[in-house]
Design an enzyme around this catalytic site. Sequence first.
Site, mmCIF file in Angstrom:
data_model
loop_
_atom_site.group_PDB
_atom_site.id
_atom_site.type_symbol
_atom_site.label_atom_id
_atom_site.label_comp_id
_atom_site.label_asym_id
_atom_site.label_seq_id
_atom_site.Cartn_x
_atom_site.Cartn_y
_atom_site.Cartn_z
ATOM 1 N N SER A 147 52.505 52.148 87.052
ATOM 2 C CA SER A 147 52.024 50.871 87.731
ATOM 3 C C SER A 147 52.653 49.733 87.094
ATOM 4 C CB SER A 147 50.740 50.724 87.969
ATOM 5 O OG SER A 147 50.310 49.601 88.412
ATOM 6 N N TYR A 160 42.389 50.119 83.400
ATOM 7 C CA TYR A 160 43.509 50.872 84.216
ATOM 8 C C TYR A 160 44.754 50.556 83.745
ATOM 9 C CZ TYR A 160 46.479 51.846 88.220
ATOM 10 O OH TYR A 160 47.553 52.291 88.780
ATOM 11 N N LYS A 164 48.029 52.793 81.955
ATOM 12 C CA LYS A 164 49.435 52.864 82.733
ATOM 13 C C LYS A 164 50.445 52.183 81.432
ATOM 14 C CE LYS A 164 48.663 54.506 86.452
ATOM 15 N NZ LYS A 164 48.924 55.887 86.793
#
Length: 258
Positions: A147, A160, A164
């Site tokens: 991401s 999150y 990544k």
Amino acid sequence: MGRLEGKVALVSGAGSGFGESIAHAFVKEGANVLISDIAVDGGKRVEADIASKAYPGGGSGVFVEHNVTKREDWEKALELAKSKFGKLDIVVNNAGTTYKKQPSMRVTEEDFDRIVNVNCKSIFMSVSVVMPYFVERKQGVYLNTSSVAGARTRPGQVFYGGTKGFLNTVTQGLAAEYGPEGIRVNSICPLRGATGLLEMFSGTADTPEERERFAKSVPLGRMSEPQDIANAAVYLASDEASFVSGVNLPIDGGRLAV
């Protein structure tokens, strides 16, 4: 002749979203694809949809129920690839998850454990089970769905983004470690896209107004679409990218540049 003619790929999280689009694109380019997903209904739907397309010169798609955090499921998937198609050439570690956008101090331990398991532990399991097979064959391609958050983590999705960032670092490390064995490792770093997780990333309802608001923050004026990610995946998995490894490729319409 398709760009992935004769290749066999496993695409995790292929029952929806980016993974579904990647599976279709790979089959269209001649690959035989294991449609890996923990969501049985979604995986079987994609399998049936691919079969109904009958892409000219294309490969085939076979669903495999697959929890990417479980070693035995990775072992089962690898054995299925070998027994049905004779080999495995490409692993697309696409399965991932997040939590609803919110202040980091409010993220629950359950949410944290889930994103670490699905976004991080799954990569460890993939490498643990499949990398020895690739090393034995002296060839193989790993493609990870990361991401843009791995390069620039924004408020509300900090943990999150951390998973990544982990994935981006691991991608580069694995590329360096296993390049001498003939194995390429890259990741694709999408911008927020039109998938089932959209409302989780935005923290608000998916409306035309919200999409328009977000699109205005992107130099190219739109969100990512699953086909954008699939196009990049085909290139990185193909022999056209035979000298490309250790790359975390943003597919973001230029948003990281601003």
